[in-house]
Structures are given as C-alpha cells and as structure tokens.
Enzyme design. Structure first.
Site, PDB file in Angstrom:
ATOM      1  N   GLY A  17      35.439   4.983   6.183  1.00 32.18           N
ATOM      2  CA  GLY A  17      35.563   5.521   7.529  1.00 32.18           C
ATOM      3  C   GLY A  17      35.240   4.454   8.554  1.00 32.18           C
ATOM      4  N   LYS A  23      24.988   6.208   7.785  1.00 34.62           N
ATOM      5  CA  LYS A  23      23.709   5.695   7.298  1.00 34.62           C
ATOM      6  C   LYS A  23      22.688   5.636   8.429  1.00 34.62           C
ATOM      7  CE  LYS A  23      25.963   4.010   3.345  1.00 34.62           C
ATOM      8  NZ  LYS A  23      27.002   3.160   2.835  1.00 34.62           N
ATOM      9  N   THR A  29      28.541  10.107   4.814  1.00 36.92           N
ATOM     10  CA  THR A  29      29.544  11.134   4.519  1.00 36.92           C
ATOM     11  C   THR A  29      30.741  10.512   3.820  1.00 36.92           C
ATOM     12  OG1 THR A  29      30.532  10.804   6.701  1.00 36.92           O
ATOM     13  CG2 THR A  29      28.940  12.629   6.463  1.00 36.92           C
ATOM     14  N   ASN A  31      34.345  10.330   3.267  1.00 40.59           N
ATOM     15  CA  ASN A  31      35.544  10.749   4.000  1.00 40.59           C
ATOM     16  C   ASN A  31      36.728  10.820   3.040  1.00 40.59           C
ATOM     17  OD1 ASN A  31      33.573   9.563   5.732  1.00 40.59           O
ATOM     18  ND2 ASN A  31      35.101   9.279   7.328  1.00 40.59           N
ATOM     19  N   GLU A  80      34.698  15.138   6.138  1.00 41.50           N
ATOM     20  CA  GLU A  80      33.713  14.243   5.521  1.00 41.50           C
ATOM     21  C   GLU A  80      32.542  15.036   4.975  1.00 41.50           C
ATOM     22  OE1 GLU A  80      31.737  11.713   8.639  1.00 41.50           O
ATOM     23  OE2 GLU A  80      33.621  12.085   9.693  1.00 41.50           O
ATOM     24  N   ILE A  83      26.763  14.661   0.587  1.00 43.84           N
ATOM     25  CA  ILE A  83      26.347  15.249  -0.689  1.00 43.84           C
ATOM     26  C   ILE A  83      24.826  15.287  -0.744  1.00 43.84           C
ATOM     27  CG2 ILE A  83      26.503  15.054  -3.203  1.00 43.84           C
ATOM     28  CD1 ILE A  83      29.145  13.521  -2.798  1.00 43.84           C
ATOM     29  N   HIS A  85      22.425  14.738  -2.605  1.00 40.12           N
ATOM     30  CA  HIS A  85      21.983  14.031  -3.806  1.00 40.12           C
ATOM     31  C   HIS A  85      21.803  12.567  -3.424  1.00 40.12           C
ATOM     32  CE1 HIS A  85      21.692  13.254  -8.143  1.00 40.12           C
ATOM     33  NE2 HIS A  85      22.406  12.161  -7.917  1.00 40.12           N
ATOM     34  N   TYR A  92      33.142   4.564  -2.923  1.00 40.24           N
ATOM     35  CA  TYR A  92      34.463   4.462  -2.281  1.00 40.24           C
ATOM     36  C   TYR A  92      35.542   4.385  -3.353  1.00 40.24           C
ATOM     37  CZ  TYR A  92      32.198   3.503   2.198  1.00 40.24           C
ATOM     38  OH  TYR A  92      31.456   3.606   3.343  1.00 40.24           O
ATOM     39  N   ARG A 105      28.202  25.852  11.834  1.00 41.14           N
ATOM     40  CA  ARG A 105      28.174  25.745  13.307  1.00 41.14           C
ATOM     41  C   ARG A 105      29.373  24.947  13.809  1.00 41.14           C
ATOM     42  NH1 ARG A 105      26.884  20.512  14.791  1.00 41.14           N
ATOM     43  NH2 ARG A 105      25.711  19.299  13.264  1.00 41.14           N
TER      44      ARG A 105
HETATM   45  P1  ADP Z   1      32.076   5.689   6.175  1.00 42.12           P
HETATM   46  O1  ADP Z   1      32.316   5.705   7.652  1.00 42.12           O
HETATM   47  O2  ADP Z   1      32.779   4.563   5.473  1.00 42.12           O
HETATM   48  O3  ADP Z   1      32.381   7.036   5.550  1.00 42.12           O
HETATM   49  P2  ADP Z   1      29.253   6.356   5.835  1.00 42.12           P
HETATM   50  O4  ADP Z   1      28.109   5.726   6.537  1.00 42.12           O
HETATM   51  O5  ADP Z   1      29.606   7.769   6.212  1.00 42.12           O
HETATM   52  O6  ADP Z   1      30.497   5.391   5.999  1.00 42.12           O
HETATM   53  O7  ADP Z   1      28.926   6.257   4.279  1.00 42.12           O
HETATM   54  C1  ADP Z   1      29.741   6.935   3.380  1.00 42.12           C
HETATM   55  C2  ADP Z   1      29.710   6.373   1.983  1.00 42.12           C
HETATM   56  O8  ADP Z   1      28.364   6.328   1.475  1.00 42.12           O
HETATM   57  C3  ADP Z   1      30.459   7.288   1.027  1.00 42.12           C
HETATM   58  O9  ADP Z   1      31.854   6.995   1.003  1.00 42.12           O
HETATM   59  C4  ADP Z   1      29.788   6.992  -0.306  1.00 42.12           C
HETATM   60  O10 ADP Z   1      30.457   5.933  -0.967  1.00 42.12           O
HETATM   61  C5  ADP Z   1      28.378   6.577   0.082  1.00 42.12           C
HETATM   62  N1  ADP Z   1      27.335   7.592  -0.155  1.00 42.12           N
HETATM   63  C6  ADP Z   1      26.120   7.322  -0.719  1.00 42.12           C
HETATM   64  N2  ADP Z   1      25.366   8.426  -0.821  1.00 42.12           N
HETATM   65  C7  ADP Z   1      26.106   9.449  -0.311  1.00 42.12           C
HETATM   66  C8  ADP Z   1      25.853  10.862  -0.152  1.00 42.12           C
HETATM   67  N3  ADP Z   1      24.683  11.428  -0.539  1.00 42.12           N
HETATM   68  N4  ADP Z   1      26.836  11.627   0.408  1.00 42.12           N
HETATM   69  C9  ADP Z   1      28.008  11.066   0.791  1.00 42.12           C
HETATM   70  N5  ADP Z   1      28.303   9.740   0.667  1.00 42.12           N
HETATM   71  C10 ADP Z   1      27.364   8.921   0.119  1.00 42.12           C
HETATM   72 MG    MG Z   2      31.591   8.846   6.375  1.00 41.33          MG
END
Ligand code: ADP
Ligand code: MG
Length: 144
Positions: A17, A23, A29, A31, A80, A83, A85, A92, A105
């Site tokens: 994304g 983070k 999330t 995506n 997006e 999870i 966990h 990715y 919501r």
């Molecule tokens: P992006 O904009 O690329 O989606 P994010 O900051 O949303 O960046 O991080 C998403 C990525 O983090 C996911 O694609 C996955 O590979 C990784 N990831 C690690 N832990 C999780 C989690 N608990 N839930 C979702 N994604 C996670």
């Molecule tokens: Mg994301």
C-alpha cells in the site's frame, strides 16, 4: 451489510500500500490487490468491519477497513485487514481469503492522531470480543 445478507467474502494477494499509517498507528493492514477486488466493494458501505481471515492455512481474527483509495481520486474502494496476531515477518504477495461478519463504524474524520489511534484500538477490542461469540463461528466455513 444487513444482518441476513450473505457475507462478503474476498480473496486475493497482499499488495504493497502507501505504507502510510499502518505501522505508525500500531496497526499494519494487509491490503488486497486492486485487480483481486475489482468492483466487489461497490455495494458495501465504507467503514470498519470485523471478520475472519485465512493466511497460510491458519484462520485469524481481523478488523478490516473498506475505504476510498486516494490514488484513484475517490472513485475506487479498497480493503485492508489488520490481523489480530503478531507476525515475525511481513507477508506481501501471500494469498489471503477473508469473510466480513459485522460492521463496527463508519470512516470518520478524526481531529487528532491520538483520537484516531484510540478509535483503532477500540476497533481491535470490539473485533476480538465479537469474534469470541458463538454466533460468528460459522462464518469460518466460508473460507474453506
Ligand atoms: P502497506 O501500506 O504496504 O499496507 P502497512 O503499514 O499497512 O503497509 O503494513 C502492512 C503489511 O504488514 C502487511 O501487508 C503485512 O505484510 C505486514 N503485517 C505484519 N503484521 C500484520 C498484521 N498483524 N496484520 C496485517 N498486516 C501485517
Ligand atoms: Mg496497509
């Protein structure tokens, strides 16, 4: 999403994304790729949902947002999934399948980063508690 509609099931690969917020907000999330989503989200309201997601043979709880992708000038919805966990590494490119069980919501324009983070933390709590209820168990069968 109304209570007796068939649930929304989405399947595809995890795309990169904008790397924005996830983070930073303590909420990465996964995506889904646009080509896997297509127009499936058109009839569904934007906002935060809870549900189940399958990744590498495991089923996890998730809090998922359906929102507008700014890159497409607000005419394309994206999905997006956060999870519930802790993973040791990013995933990715992996294939995921998710089923949305309920609506939490709408998307809101939060006045501060703190209030957004608070709402997201609340979404995680709501998702975690809701998915412990027996009534949401059978949704997992949509992931088979
Ligand atoms: P992006 O904009 O690329 O989606 P994010 O900051 O949303 O960046 O991080 C998403 C990525 O983090 C996911 O694609 C996955 O590979 C990784 N990831 C690690 N832990 C999780 C989690 N608990 N839930 C979702 N994604 C996670
Ligand atoms: Mg994301």
């Amino acid at each position: 999403m109304r209570p007796h509609d068939p649930p929304l099931v989405l399947e595809g690969r995890v795309a990169k994304g904008f790397g924005r917020g996830g983070k930073l907000l303590n909420c990465p999330t996964a995506n889904l790729r646009d080509e896997d989503v297509g127009d499936q989200l058109d009839p569904h309201e934007t906002g935060v949902y809870f549900g189940w997601i399958e990744l590498n043979g495991n089923i996890y709880k998730m809090a998922t947002s359906i929102g507008w992708n700014p890159f497409f000038k607000n005419d394309k919805k994206t999905v997006e999934a956060h999870i519930l966990h802790e993973f040791d590494a990013d995933f990715y490119g992996e294939r995921v399948k998710m089923v949305l069980c309920g609506y939490i919501r709408p998307e809101l324009d939060f006045p501060t980063m703190e209030s957004l983070i608070e709402a997201i933390e609340n979404d995680k709590v709501v998702s975690n508690l809701a998915l412990d209820l027996p009534k949401y168990d059978h949704f997992k069968s949509y992931l088979k």
